[in-house]
Write a protein that holds these residues in place. Structure first.
Motif, PDB file in Angstrom:
ATOM      1  N   LEU A 315       8.038  46.475  40.884  1.00 47.29           N
ATOM      2  CA  LEU A 315       9.298  47.021  41.354  1.00 47.29           C
ATOM      3  C   LEU A 315      10.290  47.012  40.192  1.00 47.29           C
ATOM      4  CD1 LEU A 315      11.145  47.950  43.738  1.00 47.29           C
ATOM      5  CD2 LEU A 315      11.764  45.535  43.997  1.00 47.29           C
ATOM      6  N   ILE A 316      10.936  48.151  39.958  1.00 50.48           N
ATOM      7  CA  ILE A 316      11.939  48.266  38.902  1.00 50.48           C
ATOM      8  C   ILE A 316      13.282  48.517  39.558  1.00 50.48           C
ATOM      9  CG2 ILE A 316      12.507  49.318  36.695  1.00 50.48           C
ATOM     10  CD1 ILE A 316       9.629  48.183  36.933  1.00 50.48           C
ATOM     11  N   ALA A 317      14.249  47.625  39.318  1.00 52.77           N
ATOM     12  CA  ALA A 317      15.577  47.749  39.915  1.00 52.77           C
ATOM     13  C   ALA A 317      16.643  47.542  38.841  1.00 52.77           C
ATOM     14  CB  ALA A 317      15.753  46.722  41.040  1.00 52.77           C
ATOM     15  N   ARG A 318      17.850  47.963  39.133  1.00 56.45           N
ATOM     16  CA  ARG A 318      18.949  47.808  38.189  1.00 56.45           C
ATOM     17  C   ARG A 318      19.353  46.347  38.084  1.00 56.45           C
ATOM     18  NH1 ARG A 318      21.208  49.064  33.549  1.00 56.45           N
ATOM     19  NH2 ARG A 318      23.137  50.270  33.633  1.00 56.45           N
ATOM     20  N   GLU A 319      19.520  45.875  36.853  1.00 59.05           N
ATOM     21  CA  GLU A 319      20.025  44.524  36.632  1.00 59.05           C
ATOM     22  C   GLU A 319      21.525  44.532  36.900  1.00 59.05           C
ATOM     23  OE1 GLU A 319      20.357  41.208  33.047  1.00 59.05           O
ATOM     24  OE2 GLU A 319      19.577  43.208  32.620  1.00 59.05           O
ATOM     25  N   PRO A 320      22.035  43.782  37.878  1.00 54.94           N
ATOM     26  CA  PRO A 320      23.456  43.867  38.234  1.00 54.94           C
ATOM     27  C   PRO A 320      24.400  43.629  37.057  1.00 54.94           C
ATOM     28  CG  PRO A 320      22.253  42.618  39.885  1.00 54.94           C
ATOM     29  CD  PRO A 320      21.302  42.859  38.756  1.00 54.94           C
ATOM     30  N   LEU A 355      41.087  51.243  44.847  1.00 59.32           N
ATOM     31  CA  LEU A 355      39.670  50.939  44.976  1.00 59.32           C
ATOM     32  C   LEU A 355      38.938  51.145  43.656  1.00 59.32           C
ATOM     33  CD1 LEU A 355      38.862  52.660  48.397  1.00 59.32           C
ATOM     34  CD2 LEU A 355      39.593  50.304  47.977  1.00 59.32           C
ATOM     35  N   THR A 356      37.877  50.370  43.465  1.00 59.69           N
ATOM     36  CA  THR A 356      37.009  50.528  42.294  1.00 59.69           C
ATOM     37  C   THR A 356      35.550  50.476  42.734  1.00 59.69           C
ATOM     38  OG1 THR A 356      37.016  48.139  41.850  1.00 59.69           O
ATOM     39  CG2 THR A 356      38.667  49.486  40.692  1.00 59.69           C
ATOM     40  N   ILE A 357      34.688  51.066  41.881  1.00 57.39           N
ATOM     41  CA  ILE A 357      33.244  51.015  42.111  1.00 57.39           C
ATOM     42  C   ILE A 357      32.640  50.021  41.129  1.00 57.39           C
ATOM     43  CG2 ILE A 357      31.117  52.350  42.312  1.00 57.39           C
ATOM     44  CD1 ILE A 357      32.923  54.865  42.252  1.00 57.39           C
ATOM     45  N   GLY A 358      31.765  49.169  41.626  1.00 56.41           N
ATOM     46  CA  GLY A 358      31.059  48.214  40.779  1.00 56.41           C
ATOM     47  C   GLY A 358      29.766  47.816  41.467  1.00 56.41           C
ATOM     48  N   PRO A 359      28.922  47.038  40.811  1.00 55.54           N
ATOM     49  CA  PRO A 359      27.670  46.611  41.447  1.00 55.54           C
ATOM     50  C   PRO A 359      27.930  45.702  42.648  1.00 55.54           C
ATOM     51  CG  PRO A 359      28.027  45.423  39.389  1.00 55.54           C
ATOM     52  CD  PRO A 359      29.084  46.479  39.451  1.00 55.54           C
ATOM     53  N   LEU A 360      27.061  45.799  43.647  1.00 55.31           N
ATOM     54  CA  LEU A 360      27.214  44.976  44.850  1.00 55.31           C
ATOM     55  C   LEU A 360      27.065  43.499  44.521  1.00 55.31           C
ATOM     56  CD1 LEU A 360      27.510  44.780  47.920  1.00 55.31           C
ATOM     57  CD2 LEU A 360      25.045  45.207  48.104  1.00 55.31           C
ATOM     58  N   GLU A 361      26.102  43.150  43.719  1.00 53.43           N
ATOM     59  CA  GLU A 361      25.828  41.776  43.284  1.00 53.43           C
ATOM     60  C   GLU A 361      25.547  40.854  44.470  1.00 53.43           C
ATOM     61  OE1 GLU A 361      27.847  41.244  39.041  1.00 53.43           O
ATOM     62  OE2 GLU A 361      29.337  41.271  40.654  1.00 53.43           O
ATOM     63  N   SER A 362      25.207  39.627  44.165  1.00 52.89           N
ATOM     64  CA  SER A 362      24.787  38.696  45.218  1.00 52.89           C
ATOM     65  C   SER A 362      25.941  38.322  46.142  1.00 52.89           C
ATOM     66  CB  SER A 362      24.182  37.438  44.597  1.00 52.89           C
ATOM     67  OG  SER A 362      25.119  36.812  43.734  1.00 52.89           O
ATOM     68  N   GLN A 367      27.980  39.600  52.295  1.00 53.57           N
ATOM     69  CA  GLN A 367      28.985  40.095  53.237  1.00 53.57           C
ATOM     70  C   GLN A 367      28.482  41.238  54.111  1.00 53.57           C
ATOM     71  OE1 GLN A 367      32.934  40.619  51.388  1.00 53.57           O
ATOM     72  NE2 GLN A 367      32.077  39.706  49.517  1.00 53.57           N
ATOM     73  N   VAL A 368      27.213  41.638  53.950  1.00 60.07           N
ATOM     74  CA  VAL A 368      26.683  42.750  54.733  1.00 60.07           C
ATOM     75  C   VAL A 368      25.367  42.331  55.392  1.00 60.07           C
ATOM     76  CG1 VAL A 368      27.760  44.468  53.246  1.00 60.07           C
ATOM     77  CG2 VAL A 368      25.432  43.731  52.760  1.00 60.07           C
ATOM     78  N   ASN A 369      25.020  43.041  56.474  1.00 60.17           N
ATOM     79  CA  ASN A 369      23.773  42.760  57.194  1.00 60.17           C
ATOM     80  C   ASN A 369      22.674  43.635  56.594  1.00 60.17           C
ATOM     81  OD1 ASN A 369      21.907  41.853  59.037  1.00 60.17           O
ATOM     82  ND2 ASN A 369      22.670  43.127  60.723  1.00 60.17           N
ATOM     83  N   TRP A 370      22.218  43.264  55.391  1.00 58.68           N
ATOM     84  CA  TRP A 370      21.323  44.113  54.621  1.00 58.68           C
ATOM     85  C   TRP A 370      19.865  43.990  55.043  1.00 58.68           C
ATOM     86  CZ3 TRP A 370      17.571  41.596  51.730  1.00 58.68           C
ATOM     87  CH2 TRP A 370      17.767  40.224  51.534  1.00 58.68           C
ATOM     88  N   ARG A 371      19.490  42.903  55.671  1.00 56.75           N
ATOM     89  CA  ARG A 371      18.074  42.696  55.981  1.00 56.75           C
ATOM     90  C   ARG A 371      17.523  43.729  56.959  1.00 56.75           C
ATOM     91  NH1 ARG A 371      20.168  37.718  54.921  1.00 56.75           N
ATOM     92  NH2 ARG A 371      18.954  36.386  53.491  1.00 56.75           N
ATOM     93  N   ASP A 372      18.398  44.313  57.773  1.00 58.15           N
ATOM     94  CA  ASP A 372      17.939  45.340  58.709  1.00 58.15           C
ATOM     95  C   ASP A 372      17.484  46.604  57.990  1.00 58.15           C
ATOM     96  OD1 ASP A 372      18.545  43.660  60.766  1.00 58.15           O
ATOM     97  OD2 ASP A 372      20.472  44.582  61.249  1.00 58.15           O
ATOM     98  N   ARG A 373      17.807  46.726  56.729  1.00 55.18           N
ATOM     99  CA  ARG A 373      17.437  47.928  55.981  1.00 55.18           C
ATOM    100  C   ARG A 373      15.983  47.880  55.512  1.00 55.18           C
ATOM    101  NH1 ARG A 373      21.310  51.762  56.283  1.00 55.18           N
ATOM    102  NH2 ARG A 373      20.800  52.534  54.204  1.00 55.18           N
ATOM    103  N   GLY A 374      15.339  46.730  55.591  1.00 57.82           N
ATOM    104  CA  GLY A 374      13.956  46.611  55.155  1.00 57.82           C
ATOM    105  C   GLY A 374      13.807  46.640  53.645  1.00 57.82           C
ATOM    106  N   LEU A 375      14.861  46.270  52.916  1.00 57.06           N
ATOM    107  CA  LEU A 375      14.856  46.304  51.451  1.00 57.06           C
ATOM    108  C   LEU A 375      14.987  44.898  50.894  1.00 57.06           C
ATOM    109  CD1 LEU A 375      17.322  49.309  50.939  1.00 57.06           C
ATOM    110  CD2 LEU A 375      14.819  49.367  50.882  1.00 57.06           C
ATOM    111  N   GLU A 378      16.857  42.266  45.565  1.00 53.29           N
ATOM    112  CA  GLU A 378      16.913  42.712  44.165  1.00 53.29           C
ATOM    113  C   GLU A 378      17.133  44.214  44.050  1.00 53.29           C
ATOM    114  OE1 GLU A 378      13.893  39.252  44.264  1.00 53.29           O
ATOM    115  OE2 GLU A 378      14.365  41.020  45.483  1.00 53.29           O
ATOM    116  N   MET A 379      16.689  44.976  45.061  1.00 53.85           N
ATOM    117  CA  MET A 379      16.927  46.420  45.061  1.00 53.85           C
ATOM    118  C   MET A 379      18.401  46.751  45.226  1.00 53.85           C
ATOM    119  SD  MET A 379      13.952  47.817  47.584  1.00 53.85           S
ATOM    120  CE  MET A 379      12.200  47.547  47.307  1.00 53.85           C
ATOM    121  N   LEU A 380      19.118  45.902  45.979  1.00 50.35           N
ATOM    122  CA  LEU A 380      20.475  46.230  46.400  1.00 50.35           C
ATOM    123  C   LEU A 380      21.573  45.655  45.518  1.00 50.35           C
ATOM    124  CD1 LEU A 380      19.958  45.737  50.240  1.00 50.35           C
ATOM    125  CD2 LEU A 380      20.333  47.910  49.047  1.00 50.35           C
ATOM    126  N   GLU A 381      21.300  44.551  44.831  1.00 46.63           N
ATOM    127  CA  GLU A 381      22.371  43.880  44.094  1.00 46.63           C
ATOM    128  C   GLU A 381      22.948  44.734  42.970  1.00 46.63           C
ATOM    129  OE1 GLU A 381      20.746  40.137  42.942  1.00 46.63           O
ATOM    130  OE2 GLU A 381      21.081  39.219  44.906  1.00 46.63           O
TER     131      GLU A 381
END
Length: 419
Positions: A315-320, A355-362, A367-375, A378-381
């Motif tokens: 798996l290749i993901a962006r390093e936060p 507002l600003t855009i930046g990486p989600l990070e850990s 702060q989000v219910n990310w596990r329901d996404r099935g991801l 490391e993919m999301l941070e």
């Protein structure tokens, strides 16, 4: 074919449709001065404005004279001229650092001036030297394909209309036209690899390894690269999985039985996600793969290389930490973030200020219910998140803030065919 005919044909083919501003990187050397005058001849009578730029590296007092020469020539040809300054901090390889700085500074200058194409003065000699140096480094097909006649980064195209011309021919043409140029003494400094390659070519010609033969090799490798890209593209369309901007390569795709295709897909995934100009070096790539296969997370080119867990593969993901940091965005705007994400903000609202855009990070992921996404986390941070200071406003890939949109441009498949 004369230099004017060769350059005219190249420009007709590469940018002949263009109207408006055209950039030229001009140092004052023979190659770039020939480019300036030949491009001006071609542009005369066309709806094109030439804008020239010179980078002052601050390394030699003679550079002031060279810059003045460029400015005078540009003025005579009714072209604008800008000077960009760069200072070396004394660390790393000087020529590599200077090259990267020039590209970055000129690229930013072109974007600021709304210039879609910048002409560069690389010649057939430069092509041969590049192939020779890459051969010495053990480069594969992509490296031995040499310098491209045109390459692109986003909306900016780098164009090299002199690639079919020898430097000696251009100097003869400049002399015949009474056009002065400046010789950079560093072009004779044997501390630099390119100068060593230039000197070596004088002797290799006795073995038949001439400039023409090396450029022929580059052409053969370009054709081979096109075929390999197509194979990788087709395999990616059926076997590679994309999740929230991360790339999953199944074990069978990486199997050596696929030849270099698996390695190409892995390298290009790192290049695409990390927004790198070049593919990672083979030894670094193999080391990262070895770590991942042993169950550890490796970092390479601004990416995380992770084991594929139960499914195997990588798996290749962006390093936060390597992702672009805070970029401002206003209501109703669309902003490119981290080189490949188009972030679209919802319509005007008082809730969408500062507002600003930046990486989600850990810390954002908690702060989000990310596990329901099935991801995997490391993919999301390393995916885009919208922040108001330390407050998380939206994380489109993690399913938080549905009114915000985040789309990869270009997608991985398009990247495989263009790089």
């Amino acid at each position: 074919m004369t230099p004017a005919q060769s350059v005219g044909a190249a420009l007709d083919r590469l940018v002949g449709h263009h109207e408006g501003s055209l950039g030229l990187a001009v140092s004052g050397g023979s190659d770039s001065m020939a480019l300036l005058h030949l491009a001006a001849d071609w542009a005369r009578g066309r709806p094109i404005t030439l804008k020239t730029v010179t980078v002052d590296h601050g390394l030699r007092p003679e550079a002031k004279h060279e810059i003045a020469l460029v400015a005078q020539s540009a003025a005579r040809l009714e072209a604008t001229h800008d000077i960009l300054c760069w200072a070396w901090n004394g660390q790393g390889n000087l020529q590599a650092k200077a090259r990267d700085a020039r590209r970055r500074l000129i690229g930013d200058w072109a974007v600021d001036h709304q210039i879609p194409f910048v002409l560069l003065g690389h010649t057939k000699d430069d092509q041969a030297e590049t192939v020779l140096m890459r051969l010495a480094r053990g480069s594969g097909v992509d490296g031995l394909a040499g310098i491209a006649e045109m390459s692109g980064e986003g909306a900016l195209g780098w164009v090299r209309p002199l690639l079919n011309l020898r430097r000696a021919l251009l100097r003869d043409w400049l002399t015949s036209q009474s056009i002065a140029w400046a010789d950079d003494p560093s072009n004779e400094d044997l501390r630099f690899d390119r100068v060593k390659a230039r000197q070596m070519l004088k002797h290799l010609g006795e073995l038949g390894l001439t400039i023409d033969r090396l450029t022929q090799t580059a052409e053969h490798m370009r054709l081979a690269r096109q075929s390999l890209r197509r194979v990788a593209h087709d395999l990616a369309g059926t076997e590679v999985e994309l999740h929230a901007g991360a790339v999953f390569l199944p074990e069978h795709v990486l199997d050596p039985a696929n030849g270099e295709t698996g390695q190409r897909l892995l390298s290009e995934a790192i290049r695409w996600i990390g927004q790198n100009t070049y593919r990672p070096r083979l030894d670094a790539l193999r080391a990262a793969v070895g770590e991942a296969h042993e169950g550890r997370t490796a970092t390479l080119g601004g990416c995380l290389v992770l084991p594929g867990l139960q499914a195997g593969g990588l798996l290749i993901a962006r390093e936060p930490a390597a992702a672009e940091q805070r970029v401002a965005i206003g209501a109703g705007q669309a902003v490119i973030w981290d080189g490949r994400w188009r972030i679209s903000a919802p319509a005007e609202s008082r809730q969408h200020e500062n507002l600003t855009i930046g990486p989600l990070e850990s810390h954002g992921l908690t702060q989000v219910n990310w596990r329901d996404r099935g991801l995997r986390r490391e993919m999301l941070e390393g995916t885009p998140a919208i922040w108001r200071g330390s407050e998380l406003v939206a994380a489109p890939l993690a399913g938080f803030g549905d009114e915000w949109k985040a789309i990869c441009e270009p997608d991985f498949a398009s990247h495989l065919l263009s790089h």
